[in-house]
Design a protein around this motif. Sequence first.
Motif, PDB file in Angstrom:
ATOM      1  N   VAL A 201       1.141  -0.800   0.339  1.00  0.00           N
ATOM      2  CA  VAL A 201      -0.233   0.120   0.239  1.00  0.00           C
ATOM      3  C   VAL A 201       0.840   1.382  -0.253  1.00  0.00           C
ATOM      4  O   VAL A 201       0.853   2.255  -1.026  1.00  0.00           O
ATOM      5  N   LYS A 202       2.147   1.268   1.300  1.00  0.00           N
ATOM      6  CA  LYS A 202       3.062   2.343   1.308  1.00  0.00           C
ATOM      7  C   LYS A 202       3.637   2.449  -0.764  1.00  0.00           C
ATOM      8  O   LYS A 202       3.545   3.897  -0.713  1.00  0.00           O
ATOM      9  N   TYR A 203       3.840   1.668  -0.846  1.00  0.00           N
ATOM     10  CA  TYR A 203       4.416   2.026  -2.201  1.00  0.00           C
ATOM     11  C   TYR A 203       3.662   2.418  -3.562  1.00  0.00           C
ATOM     12  O   TYR A 203       4.007   3.033  -4.090  1.00  0.00           O
ATOM     13  N   LEU A 204       1.996   1.481  -3.616  1.00  0.00           N
ATOM     14  CA  LEU A 204       1.575   2.237  -4.226  1.00  0.00           C
ATOM     15  C   LEU A 204       1.281   3.497  -4.166  1.00  0.00           C
ATOM     16  O   LEU A 204       1.447   5.018  -5.331  1.00  0.00           O
ATOM     17  N   GLU A 205       0.917   3.844  -3.278  1.00  0.00           N
ATOM     18  CA  GLU A 205       0.876   5.749  -2.774  1.00  0.00           C
ATOM     19  C   GLU A 205       2.218   6.695  -3.480  1.00  0.00           C
ATOM     20  O   GLU A 205       2.126   7.311  -4.358  1.00  0.00           O
ATOM     21  N   ARG A 206       3.530   5.909  -3.017  1.00  0.00           N
ATOM     22  CA  ARG A 206       4.304   7.036  -3.063  1.00  0.00           C
ATOM     23  C   ARG A 206       4.595   6.780  -5.083  1.00  0.00           C
ATOM     24  O   ARG A 206       5.266   7.520  -5.581  1.00  0.00           O
ATOM     25  N   HIS A 207       4.321   6.025  -5.559  1.00  0.00           N
ATOM     26  CA  HIS A 207       3.946   5.848  -6.947  1.00  0.00           C
ATOM     27  C   HIS A 207       3.091   6.729  -7.912  1.00  0.00           C
ATOM     28  O   HIS A 207       3.424   6.350  -9.071  1.00  0.00           O
ATOM     29  N   GLU A 208       1.741   6.742  -7.369  1.00  0.00           N
ATOM     30  CA  GLU A 208       0.965   7.180  -7.845  1.00  0.00           C
ATOM     31  C   GLU A 208       1.572   8.810  -8.491  1.00  0.00           C
ATOM     32  O   GLU A 208       2.497   9.357  -8.255  1.00  0.00           O
TER      33      GLU A 208
ATOM     34  N   LEU B 268       1.618   6.748 -11.285  1.00  0.00           N
ATOM     35  CA  LEU B 268       1.422   5.777 -12.020  1.00  0.00           C
ATOM     36  C   LEU B 268       1.257   4.263 -11.928  1.00  0.00           C
ATOM     37  O   LEU B 268       0.394   3.527 -12.902  1.00  0.00           O
ATOM     38  N   ALA B 269       1.052   4.318 -10.763  1.00  0.00           N
ATOM     39  CA  ALA B 269      -0.297   3.215  -9.671  1.00  0.00           C
ATOM     40  C   ALA B 269      -1.083   3.281  -9.998  1.00  0.00           C
ATOM     41  O   ALA B 269      -1.712   2.662  -9.231  1.00  0.00           O
ATOM     42  N   THR B 270      -2.315   4.219 -10.103  1.00  0.00           N
ATOM     43  CA  THR B 270      -2.887   4.055  -9.394  1.00  0.00           C
ATOM     44  C   THR B 270      -4.551   3.350 -10.055  1.00  0.00           C
ATOM     45  O   THR B 270      -5.035   3.030  -9.147  1.00  0.00           O
ATOM     46  N   VAL B 271      -3.917   2.964 -11.189  1.00  0.00           N
ATOM     47  CA  VAL B 271      -5.114   1.679 -11.569  1.00  0.00           C
ATOM     48  C   VAL B 271      -4.789   0.381 -10.962  1.00  0.00           C
ATOM     49  O   VAL B 271      -6.190  -0.249 -10.484  1.00  0.00           O
ATOM     50  N   VAL B 272      -3.589  -0.362 -10.820  1.00  0.00           N
ATOM     51  CA  VAL B 272      -3.502  -1.027  -9.940  1.00  0.00           C
ATOM     52  C   VAL B 272      -4.139  -0.441  -7.762  1.00  0.00           C
ATOM     53  O   VAL B 272      -4.676  -1.691  -7.462  1.00  0.00           O
ATOM     54  N   SER B 273      -3.517   0.113  -7.376  1.00  0.00           N
ATOM     55  CA  SER B 273      -4.430   0.854  -6.567  1.00  0.00           C
ATOM     56  C   SER B 273      -5.756   0.583  -5.762  1.00  0.00           C
ATOM     57  O   SER B 273      -6.469   0.091  -5.737  1.00  0.00           O
ATOM     58  N   ASP B 274      -6.626   0.772  -7.842  1.00  0.00           N
ATOM     59  CA  ASP B 274      -8.341   0.758  -7.823  1.00  0.00           C
ATOM     60  C   ASP B 274      -8.610  -0.797  -7.218  1.00  0.00           C
ATOM     61  O   ASP B 274      -9.112  -0.938  -7.098  1.00  0.00           O
ATOM     62  N   ARG B 275      -7.243  -1.067  -8.799  1.00  0.00           N
ATOM     63  CA  ARG B 275      -8.332  -2.434  -9.075  1.00  0.00           C
ATOM     64  C   ARG B 275      -7.343  -3.843  -7.426  1.00  0.00           C
ATOM     65  O   ARG B 275      -8.493  -4.235  -6.388  1.00  0.00           O
ATOM     66  N   LEU B 276      -6.877  -2.391  -6.511  1.00  0.00           N
ATOM     67  CA  LEU B 276      -6.695  -3.505  -5.097  1.00  0.00           C
ATOM     68  C   LEU B 276      -7.107  -3.144  -3.732  1.00  0.00           C
ATOM     69  O   LEU B 276      -8.392  -4.089  -3.278  1.00  0.00           O
TER      70      LEU B 276
ATOM     71  N   PHE C  63      -2.907  -7.159 -17.224  1.00  0.00           N
ATOM     72  CA  PHE C  63      -2.043  -6.907 -16.471  1.00  0.00           C
ATOM     73  C   PHE C  63      -1.993  -5.087 -16.650  1.00  0.00           C
ATOM     74  O   PHE C  63      -1.988  -4.366 -17.866  1.00  0.00           O
ATOM     75  N   PHE C  64      -1.586  -5.363 -15.411  1.00  0.00           N
ATOM     76  CA  PHE C  64      -1.546  -2.865 -14.896  1.00  0.00           C
ATOM     77  C   PHE C  64       0.056  -3.298 -14.711  1.00  0.00           C
ATOM     78  O   PHE C  64      -0.137  -3.752 -13.981  1.00  0.00           O
ATOM     79  N   ALA C  65       0.950  -2.589 -15.296  1.00  0.00           N
ATOM     80  CA  ALA C  65       2.195  -2.681 -14.894  1.00  0.00           C
ATOM     81  C   ALA C  65       3.275  -1.221 -14.997  1.00  0.00           C
ATOM     82  O   ALA C  65       3.570  -1.519 -15.622  1.00  0.00           O
TER      83      ALA C  65
ATOM     84  N   ALA D 129     -15.591  12.018 -15.672  1.00  0.00           N
ATOM     85  CA  ALA D 129     -15.551  10.990 -14.969  1.00  0.00           C
ATOM     86  C   ALA D 129     -14.371  10.368 -14.203  1.00  0.00           C
ATOM     87  O   ALA D 129     -13.815  10.611 -15.057  1.00  0.00           O
ATOM     88  N   THR D 130     -14.313   9.635 -12.792  1.00  0.00           N
ATOM     89  CA  THR D 130     -12.967   8.940 -12.936  1.00  0.00           C
ATOM     90  C   THR D 130     -12.742   7.681 -13.502  1.00  0.00           C
ATOM     91  O   THR D 130     -14.324   7.157 -13.464  1.00  0.00           O
ATOM     92  N   ASN D 131     -12.097   7.189 -13.689  1.00  0.00           N
ATOM     93  CA  ASN D 131     -11.873   5.331 -14.381  1.00  0.00           C
ATOM     94  C   ASN D 131     -11.337   5.329 -13.846  1.00  0.00           C
ATOM     95  O   ASN D 131     -11.490   3.928 -12.984  1.00  0.00           O
ATOM     96  N   ALA D 132     -11.007   5.151 -12.272  1.00  0.00           N
ATOM     97  CA  ALA D 132      -9.305   4.682 -11.430  1.00  0.00           C
ATOM     98  C   ALA D 132      -9.466   5.843  -9.696  1.00  0.00           C
ATOM     99  O   ALA D 132      -9.171   7.121 -10.405  1.00  0.00           O
TER     100      ALA D 132
END
Length: 286
Positions: free
Chosen positions: A22-29, A31-39, A70-72, A210-213
């Motif tokens: 969670v901390k890692y994805l937050e730091r890299h948004e 770029l990581a927003t779609v992965v965060s949303d799916r999680l 894949f979201f990469a 709209a937002t999508n993620a």
Amino acid sequence: MRNSGSRALWKIVSSPEQSDLVKYLERHEPLATVVSDRLRRFPLDRRLHGGGRVHFRENCGAVYQGPGGFFAPFFSGYSPEDLHAQAALRRNFGAFLRPRTIMGAEAHVEALTALLGANPRTWVNYDLLSLSPPDYPRRMPAPRDISIVRPRPDQWRSLLQLQIAYEIEEVLLPGTRPAPEHSKTSLIDSLTCQRVLVAVCQGDVIGRVATNARGMGTDQIGGVYTVPSWRGRGIARLLMTHLLADLAREGRRASLFVKKDNTAARRLYDGLHFSFVSPYRISYYR
């Protein structure tokens, strides 16, 4: 979390609350927003029946693998030359190596494409842009004959044709026909889980945004569409400033990706002070 053979290699995340991820994805948004949303929104499922799984390597990267693709968002720690780490990641993917799509930063999509050893049928290139709350523009006042409304999920019927028109123009590949049931499902999901605003004039919906993620601290914006007869009158800008004002109240960052040849959209986002983050790509396999 299951170890993939080495503490330093890629692992499959077993809990969406895994704090390091969670901390890692937050730091890299963003770029990581779609992965965060799916999680946040979908269950983790090792068999990929109804959910997805996340592959994580601390201080290196994260990949979301779902039934459709894949979201990469690989990051700075990922090295295509690290064959040992690549082998660990590919083993984690298992037998599910025929994606429909891969999306993410262009270089990272290319790296994952090489790892999978499968050439895409086609791809579309974009630029990923972002904007932070201190730079958000002021909310524009709506003209007297136009209302800005947040529709409810049960109002999907009045928006379905707008959804299909948007998909034909901005989402579907040339020669691909929309599937109304899929459009309906996507629309209801958006109205339920995302932030959607529409512009209405004399009972007719003339535009939407709209937002999508929705990530940890970033909202990715998509679905920006104005009906052709209303274009050139500032409807998209009006809607964007209202959506950004909503995000500003929550202290959330905004991002979006725009096709490289969409000059009208680029003028809009330049005028709203969005800045370039990375080349972005969606690769299609079937």
